[in-house]
Design a protein around this motif. Structure first.
Motif, PDB file in Angstrom:
ATOM      1  N   SER A 181       0.745  -1.167  -0.022  1.00  0.00           N
ATOM      2  CA  SER A 181      -0.258   0.074   0.023  1.00  0.00           C
ATOM      3  C   SER A 181       0.867   1.053  -0.025  1.00  0.00           C
ATOM      4  CB  SER A 181      -1.050  -0.014   1.214  1.00  0.00           C
ATOM      5  OG  SER A 181      -1.515  -0.941   1.235  1.00  0.00           O
ATOM      6  N   LEU A 182       2.002   1.306   0.780  1.00  0.00           N
ATOM      7  CA  LEU A 182       2.873   2.458   0.794  1.00  0.00           C
ATOM      8  C   LEU A 182       3.670   2.569  -0.488  1.00  0.00           C
ATOM      9  CD1 LEU A 182       4.310   2.104   4.565  1.00  0.00           C
ATOM     10  CD2 LEU A 182       2.606   3.615   3.587  1.00  0.00           C
ATOM     11  N   VAL A 183       3.761   1.232  -1.082  1.00  0.00           N
ATOM     12  CA  VAL A 183       4.696   1.369  -2.428  1.00  0.00           C
ATOM     13  C   VAL A 183       3.849   1.971  -3.551  1.00  0.00           C
ATOM     14  CG1 VAL A 183       5.805  -0.034  -4.209  1.00  0.00           C
ATOM     15  CG2 VAL A 183       6.476  -0.378  -1.918  1.00  0.00           C
ATOM     16  N   LEU A 184       2.355   1.519  -3.556  1.00  0.00           N
ATOM     17  CA  LEU A 184       1.716   2.121  -4.489  1.00  0.00           C
ATOM     18  C   LEU A 184       1.341   3.466  -4.354  1.00  0.00           C
ATOM     19  CD1 LEU A 184      -1.184  -0.767  -4.596  1.00  0.00           C
ATOM     20  CD2 LEU A 184       0.447  -0.124  -6.140  1.00  0.00           C
ATOM     21  N   GLY A 185       1.355   4.091  -3.046  1.00  0.00           N
ATOM     22  CA  GLY A 185       1.010   5.486  -3.103  1.00  0.00           C
ATOM     23  C   GLY A 185       2.272   6.366  -3.611  1.00  0.00           C
ATOM     24  N   ALA A 186       3.635   5.896  -3.230  1.00  0.00           N
ATOM     25  CA  ALA A 186       4.772   6.504  -3.653  1.00  0.00           C
ATOM     26  C   ALA A 186       4.913   6.180  -5.281  1.00  0.00           C
ATOM     27  CB  ALA A 186       5.939   5.773  -3.316  1.00  0.00           C
ATOM     28  N   LEU A 187       4.529   5.209  -5.850  1.00  0.00           N
ATOM     29  CA  LEU A 187       4.287   4.689  -7.448  1.00  0.00           C
ATOM     30  C   LEU A 187       3.545   5.835  -7.999  1.00  0.00           C
ATOM     31  CD1 LEU A 187       4.834   1.121  -7.667  1.00  0.00           C
ATOM     32  CD2 LEU A 187       6.476   2.642  -8.372  1.00  0.00           C
ATOM     33  N   SER A 188       2.285   5.985  -7.308  1.00  0.00           N
ATOM     34  CA  SER A 188       1.293   7.132  -7.850  1.00  0.00           C
ATOM     35  C   SER A 188       2.087   8.350  -8.039  1.00  0.00           C
ATOM     36  CB  SER A 188       0.233   7.240  -7.085  1.00  0.00           C
ATOM     37  OG  SER A 188      -0.672   5.878  -7.259  1.00  0.00           O
ATOM     38  N   ILE A 189       2.883   8.908  -6.784  1.00  0.00           N
ATOM     39  CA  ILE A 189       3.430  10.068  -6.710  1.00  0.00           C
ATOM     40  C   ILE A 189       4.413  10.103  -7.966  1.00  0.00           C
ATOM     41  CG2 ILE A 189       5.018  11.817  -5.668  1.00  0.00           C
ATOM     42  CD1 ILE A 189       3.370  10.957  -3.101  1.00  0.00           C
ATOM     43  N   LEU A 190       5.305   9.162  -8.099  1.00  0.00           N
ATOM     44  CA  LEU A 190       6.396   9.117  -9.032  1.00  0.00           C
ATOM     45  C   LEU A 190       5.649   8.952 -10.773  1.00  0.00           C
ATOM     46  CD1 LEU A 190       9.254   8.594  -9.649  1.00  0.00           C
ATOM     47  CD2 LEU A 190       8.984   6.222  -9.722  1.00  0.00           C
ATOM     48  N   LYS A 191       4.578   8.385 -10.814  1.00  0.00           N
ATOM     49  CA  LYS A 191       3.928   8.507 -12.242  1.00  0.00           C
ATOM     50  C   LYS A 191       3.720   9.911 -12.449  1.00  0.00           C
ATOM     51  CE  LYS A 191      -0.042   6.823 -14.681  1.00  0.00           C
ATOM     52  NZ  LYS A 191      -1.295   6.017 -14.325  1.00  0.00           N
ATOM     53  N   ASN A 192       2.956  10.692 -11.539  1.00  0.00           N
ATOM     54  CA  ASN A 192       2.478  12.237 -11.829  1.00  0.00           C
ATOM     55  C   ASN A 192       3.751  12.904 -12.101  1.00  0.00           C
ATOM     56  OD1 ASN A 192      -0.501  12.461 -11.596  1.00  0.00           O
ATOM     57  ND2 ASN A 192      -0.167  10.937  -9.846  1.00  0.00           N
ATOM     58  N   PHE A 193       4.896  12.505 -11.478  1.00  0.00           N
ATOM     59  CA  PHE A 193       6.074  13.280 -11.392  1.00  0.00           C
ATOM     60  C   PHE A 193       6.646  13.185 -12.690  1.00  0.00           C
ATOM     61  CE2 PHE A 193      10.728  13.813 -11.037  1.00  0.00           C
ATOM     62  CZ  PHE A 193      10.532  15.127 -10.324  1.00  0.00           C
ATOM     63  N   VAL A 194       6.547  11.915 -13.301  1.00  0.00           N
ATOM     64  CA  VAL A 194       7.276  11.699 -14.746  1.00  0.00           C
ATOM     65  C   VAL A 194       6.302  11.847 -15.759  1.00  0.00           C
ATOM     66  CG1 VAL A 194       8.029   9.619 -16.249  1.00  0.00           C
ATOM     67  CG2 VAL A 194       8.830   9.794 -13.568  1.00  0.00           C
ATOM     68  N   VAL A 195       4.985  11.632 -15.752  1.00  0.00           N
ATOM     69  CA  VAL A 195       4.006  11.879 -16.792  1.00  0.00           C
ATOM     70  C   VAL A 195       3.425  13.380 -16.307  1.00  0.00           C
ATOM     71  CG1 VAL A 195       2.129  11.008 -18.096  1.00  0.00           C
ATOM     72  CG2 VAL A 195       3.876   9.348 -17.018  1.00  0.00           C
ATOM     73  N   SER A 196       3.485  14.352 -16.885  1.00  0.00           N
ATOM     74  CA  SER A 196       3.206  15.617 -16.744  1.00  0.00           C
ATOM     75  C   SER A 196       1.864  15.763 -17.224  1.00  0.00           C
ATOM     76  CB  SER A 196       3.938  16.765 -17.230  1.00  0.00           C
ATOM     77  OG  SER A 196       3.968  16.819 -18.515  1.00  0.00           O
ATOM     78  N   GLU A 197       1.044  16.687 -16.621  1.00  0.00           N
ATOM     79  CA  GLU A 197      -0.290  17.056 -17.198  1.00  0.00           C
ATOM     80  C   GLU A 197      -0.211  17.391 -18.685  1.00  0.00           C
ATOM     81  OE1 GLU A 197      -0.234  17.434 -13.037  1.00  0.00           O
ATOM     82  OE2 GLU A 197       0.963  18.715 -14.685  1.00  0.00           O
ATOM     83  N   LYS A 198       0.671  17.948 -19.095  1.00  0.00           N
ATOM     84  CA  LYS A 198       0.993  18.146 -20.803  1.00  0.00           C
ATOM     85  C   LYS A 198       0.723  16.807 -21.415  1.00  0.00           C
ATOM     86  CE  LYS A 198       4.060  20.540 -23.854  1.00  0.00           C
ATOM     87  NZ  LYS A 198       5.266  21.201 -24.236  1.00  0.00           N
TER      88      LYS A 198
END
Length: 522
Positions: A165-182
């Motif tokens: 669960s903790l890793v999934l939360g960190a991966l979600s943050i990492l995904k939004n960090f790598v894949v921008s809104e643009k």
């Protein structure tokens, strides 16, 4: 606008308010901590804050002319610049853990409330993870228990579930960090399968709503108001469908009443109006592009003809772009850092402008004054007049000798005249200009505008067909007669003086009329 930012910031500090924060340096750690564990609250003190920060974004429509959806380029530019300004990490964390500020109940001054549910979930996961690791270590290290495989399985399962669960939360943050809104919006626009569905614009809207919520969070964090100012240029060089798409994107971004967006649309109406009239966005507006612009623009600012001093300044600005003359810019910046002396009489000039503006607004609001009878019924038109009067008065005060024969009431009446009857006023001014360019003895300097209009009204009647869209912008013709012929009999000299400071009259209308008059005389 930057000077206004600095002035308001200094005024807030003098009132004893706390200094604003920045999401950079040590402030980044504080922002991440608040994003993760606290919920922002909009208090009465925050609503009373006058200091603000403008985030400037420049969008050249010509640079995105090659893409299929020009409006998508506007939205992606907006997302990209906001991400650059505040940093990718705070925005990525906000996607996963952030929340939109809520309004305080009562007179509470607390701007941050602990997320009890988030803290309990985090502590629960950490305790379960610690318990699972303890069971697993006991099963692996304690003699006599190593043989019990069931204990190892239980410890591994508990540690894996809580840790995942903790890793999934960190991966979600990492995904939004790598894949921008643009990149998300570009992926949606490139998907032909998804672009044809009704949910396409809703997905774009969701990304914009996240940005709006993030900006609202940063307002509470930075202790100041935030406004995103987007300057749109080059639109008059694009295809008609692209022009209509940008207007639709602006309407989508401004559909939220609390959206902190300000659009500066720099276009040539004589080019934009035909583009709008060729597209399907004019349905219900009688195919009139001028009506569409009037409803889309809340503060019109039509730049008058360039004077001699302005032309010299433009030439000087062009020379400064030369690399061999950059030393002048460097010297000017060095002089600014040492401190620029105050302009003599600036405070007196500003106080005089405030006095004139108050007097003009008093005349508008005075029920006994005849001027209030000519105000339009449309609320948007009233806002246009109220927004334009201060600018017109300040420009008028900067013209030497202009205030000798003019009053704030006369200037306010001129703004109302230009807003209510732009076509008839433009025709009268064009006839005045043509007469002044002819024989000097025929110059109608002492005539009134109404007499000039009466002399040439027959010629205007003959041009009803080519000027049909423009005539539809005017209000009641009988009120125009009463305005110029009885209540506000502006003379030709006053009109020439006021024309130089008129910003709410589209000068392209007058130029079109001058062309039609010239063609009729061939």
């Amino acid at each position: 606008m930057r000077e206004e930012m600095a002035r308001r910031e200094a005024a807030e500090l003098l009132r004893g308010h706390r200094r604003p924060r920045s999401p950079h340096g040590w402030g980044l750690l504080e922002a991440l901590w608040l994003l993760a564990f606290y919920e922002p609250v909009v208090t009465e003190g925050h609503l009373r804050r006058k200091n603000l920060e403008f985030v400037f974004i420049r969008f050249s429509a010509w640079e995105f002319e090659g893409c299929d959806k020009l409006w998508a380029g506007l939205v992606t530019t907006l997302c990209h610049r906001i991400r650059q300004h505040f940093g990718a990490l705070p925005l990525s964390v906000f996607h996963v853990l952030g929340s939109r500020p809520r309004f305080a109940s009562g007179s509470s001054r607390q701007e941050w409330i602990l997320k009890t549910g988030t803290c309990l979930k985090l502590w629960g996961l950490l305790l379960v993870l610690a318990a699972g690791l303890a069971i697993l270590l006991v099963a692996l290290l304690v003699p006599g228990i190593k043989e019990h495989r069931a204990l190892k399985v239980v410890g591994s399962a508990v540690a894996s579930l809580s840790g995942s669960s903790l890793v999934l939360g960190a991966l979600s943050i990492l995904k939004n960090f790598v894949v921008s809104e643009k990149k998300k919006i570009e992926r949606l626009t490139n998907s032909e399968r998804f672009a044809g569905q009704l949910g396409f614009m809703s997905k774009i809207r969701e990304e914009v709503e996240v940005l709006v919520d993030f900006l609202a969070f940063m307002e509470v964090f930075e202790r100041r108001r935030l406004r995103v100012v987007m300057e749109i240029t080059g639109l008059d060089r694009c295809y008609p469908e692209k022009v209509a798409g940008v207007f639709n994107a602006m309407a989508t971004l401004l559909s939220d009443a609390n959206a902190p967006f300000i659009f500066l649309l720099a276009v040539d109406p004589s080019v934009i109006v035909p583009c709008l009239e060729q597209t399907g966005c004019m349905k219900g507006l009688a195919d009139n592009g001028y009506l569409y612009l009037n409803r889309a623009v809340s503060l019109p600012f039509s730049i008058p003809e360039t004077g001699a001093r302005s032309r010299l300044r433009s030439v000087e600005a062009a020379i400064r772009t030369r690399e061999d003359l950059m030393c002048r810019i460097i010297a000017g910046n060095a002089a600014k850092t040492r401190g620029v002396p105050a302009v003599p009489g600036w405070e007196e000039a500003d106080s005089e402008a405030v006095t004139w503006i108050r007097e003009a607004f008093r005349c508008l609001h005075d029920g006994a004054d005849v001027l209030c009878r000519y105000l339009p019924d449309n609320g948007a038109s009233v806002r246009r007049i109220v927004n334009t009067i201060p600018i017109t008065l300040r420009l008028l005060l900067h013209r030497p000798g202009a205030t000798a024969a003019l009053t704030p009431r006369a200037a306010a009446a001129w703004v109302v005249l230009a807003d209510r009857w732009p076509c008839r006023l433009s025709w009268t001014l064009q006839c005045l200009e043509d007469a002044g360019q002819g024989v000097p003895a025929a110059d109608p300097a002492g005539k009134s505008l109404w007499s000039i209009f009466q002399e040439h009204v027959g010629e205007l009647s003959a041009l009803k067909q080519p000027l049909g869209n423009l005539l539809s912008l005017d209000g009641d013709p009988e009120l125009f007669h009463a305005f110029l012929g009885r209540d506000f009999p502006f003379g030709a000299g006053e009109a020439r003086e006021l024309l130089g400071v008129t910003v709410n009259l589209d000068h392209s209308i007058r130029h079109k009329m001058g062309l039609l008059r010239a063609l009729g005389r061939l």
